[in-house]
Motif scaffolding. Structure first.
Motif, PDB file in Angstrom:
ATOM      1  N   GLU A  14       0.861  -1.281  -0.077  1.00 20.90           N
ATOM      2  CA  GLU A  14       0.030  -0.010   0.153  1.00 20.90           C
ATOM      3  C   GLU A  14       0.862   1.220   0.007  1.00 20.90           C
ATOM      4  O   GLU A  14       0.507   2.149  -0.634  1.00 20.90           O
ATOM      5  N   LEU A  15       2.067   1.386   0.649  1.00 22.91           N
ATOM      6  CA  LEU A  15       2.804   2.423   0.738  1.00 22.91           C
ATOM      7  C   LEU A  15       3.262   2.714  -0.676  1.00 22.91           C
ATOM      8  O   LEU A  15       3.273   3.873  -1.025  1.00 22.91           O
ATOM      9  N   VAL A  16       3.742   1.723  -1.612  1.00 17.87           N
ATOM     10  CA  VAL A  16       4.416   1.680  -2.595  1.00 17.87           C
ATOM     11  C   VAL A  16       3.334   2.166  -3.531  1.00 17.87           C
ATOM     12  O   VAL A  16       3.603   3.056  -4.427  1.00 17.87           O
ATOM     13  N   VAL A  17       2.038   1.583  -3.590  1.00 16.80           N
ATOM     14  CA  VAL A  17       0.981   2.194  -4.618  1.00 16.80           C
ATOM     15  C   VAL A  17       0.700   3.539  -4.170  1.00 16.80           C
ATOM     16  O   VAL A  17       0.695   4.235  -5.100  1.00 16.80           O
ATOM     17  N   ARG A  18       0.612   3.977  -3.073  1.00 17.09           N
ATOM     18  CA  ARG A  18       0.409   5.354  -2.581  1.00 17.09           C
ATOM     19  C   ARG A  18       1.544   6.333  -3.011  1.00 17.09           C
ATOM     20  O   ARG A  18       1.282   7.498  -3.705  1.00 17.09           O
ATOM     21  N   LEU A  19       2.592   6.016  -3.139  1.00 19.03           N
ATOM     22  CA  LEU A  19       3.869   6.726  -3.470  1.00 19.03           C
ATOM     23  C   LEU A  19       3.669   6.973  -5.108  1.00 19.03           C
ATOM     24  O   LEU A  19       4.024   7.880  -5.680  1.00 19.03           O
ATOM     25  N   LEU A  20       3.556   5.778  -5.698  1.00 18.02           N
ATOM     26  CA  LEU A  20       3.424   6.060  -7.044  1.00 18.02           C
ATOM     27  C   LEU A  20       2.232   6.667  -7.574  1.00 18.02           C
ATOM     28  O   LEU A  20       2.481   7.659  -8.601  1.00 18.02           O
ATOM     29  N   ASP A  21       1.033   6.695  -7.215  1.00 10.63           N
ATOM     30  CA  ASP A  21      -0.121   7.233  -7.237  1.00 10.63           C
ATOM     31  C   ASP A  21       0.091   8.827  -7.078  1.00 10.63           C
ATOM     32  O   ASP A  21      -0.311   9.544  -8.120  1.00 10.63           O
ATOM     33  N   GLU A  22       0.968   9.412  -5.985  1.00  6.12           N
ATOM     34  CA  GLU A  22       0.980  10.685  -5.808  1.00  6.12           C
ATOM     35  C   GLU A  22       2.075  11.128  -6.764  1.00  6.12           C
ATOM     36  O   GLU A  22       1.857  12.298  -7.431  1.00  6.12           O
ATOM     37  N   ALA A  23       3.057  10.398  -7.013  1.00  2.00           N
ATOM     38  CA  ALA A  23       4.173  10.922  -7.739  1.00  2.00           C
ATOM     39  C   ALA A  23       3.915  10.983  -9.167  1.00  2.00           C
ATOM     40  O   ALA A  23       4.407  11.876  -9.971  1.00  2.00           O
ATOM     41  N   PHE A  24       3.008  10.060  -9.749  1.00  2.00           N
ATOM     42  CA  PHE A  24       2.666  10.020 -11.221  1.00  2.00           C
ATOM     43  C   PHE A  24       1.244  10.705 -11.582  1.00  2.00           C
ATOM     44  O   PHE A  24       0.778  10.877 -12.846  1.00  2.00           O
ATOM     45  N   GLN A  25       0.760  11.273 -10.745  1.00  2.00           N
ATOM     46  CA  GLN A  25      -0.920  11.741 -10.942  1.00  2.00           C
ATOM     47  C   GLN A  25      -0.672  12.746 -12.088  1.00  2.00           C
ATOM     48  O   GLN A  25      -1.738  12.933 -13.066  1.00  2.00           O
ATOM     49  N   ASP A  26       0.287  13.721 -12.037  1.00  2.00           N
ATOM     50  CA  ASP A  26       0.359  14.843 -13.223  1.00  2.00           C
ATOM     51  C   ASP A  26       1.115  14.607 -14.274  1.00  2.00           C
ATOM     52  O   ASP A  26       1.847  15.569 -14.848  1.00  2.00           O
TER      53      ASP A  26
END
Length: 200
Positions: A14-26
């Protein structure tokens, strides 16, 4: 830079998914795959979760001890991605069905990346690297990448990635990666820059 790095496990999913989601949103490529901001906010994390699951099963995810950055790596043997058009196509279809069934762009980008991946030499593949927005620009990404590149140099292994922005190509160039001479062009979308690094 004194950053502790460890290998992630299932407990870090879940930590990794959240990091990637936040980092690549834009990110330009994520914005192309999910062209509406509202839809992207609601759906993008599913693609990051699919990528995370693949790499947890088949590769290695490095995370900083403080949980602010992660890097997803696959060790690719020579001819390791040469599964043929049928295999790549089936994987792309499964990815679309799992992530966003009505969105053919998920499938299209998966096919494009699979078809363009180099297969002649064994190498380390940096699939993605994500740094929490509040920590970007502080050298965490560089530290995570060097962690694996140092091993590549010792073991005489090349490395490969696809950069999704001109900003990121500059970081990778400083680490010894070079543009492979042609962009991957998404239909009506942004280019991606395949980059290769020979061991030093």
């Amino acid at each position: 830079m004194g950053v502790a790095i460890r290998a992630a496990d299932e407990g870090d999913r879940e930590l990794v998914v959240r990091l990637l989601d936040e980092a690549f949103q834009d990110d330009p490529v994520s914005s192309w795959v999910f062209p509406g901001e509202e839809h992207r906010r609601a759906t993008h994390h599913r693609l990051m979760a699919a990528f995370t699951d693949i790499v947890l099963a088949e590769g290695r995810i490095d995370v900083t001890e403080d949980g602010t950055a992660c890097a997803l790596w696959l060790s690719v043997p020579a001819a390791g991605h040469a599964q043929g058009a049928d295999g790549a196509g089936e994987d792309a279809v499964r990815l679309r069905e799992a992530v966003d069934p009505a969105n053919d762009r998920v499938e299209r980008i998966a096919r494009l990346l699979a078809e363009s991946h180099p297969v002649d030499h064994a190498h380390e593949y940096l699939w993605m690297i994500g740094v929490a927005p509040g920590h970007q620009g502080g050298g965490l990404g560089t530290t995570l990448i060097r962690h694996v590149l140092d091993r590549c140099d010792r073991e005489r292994l090349p490395a490969y990635l696809e950069a999704s922005s001109t900003r990121s190509t500059r970081l990778y160039e400083r680490l010894g990666f070079a543009f492979t001479d042609r962009t991957l062009d998404l239909p009506d979308g942004p280019p991606m820059w395949p980059m290769w690094r020979e061991p030093r």
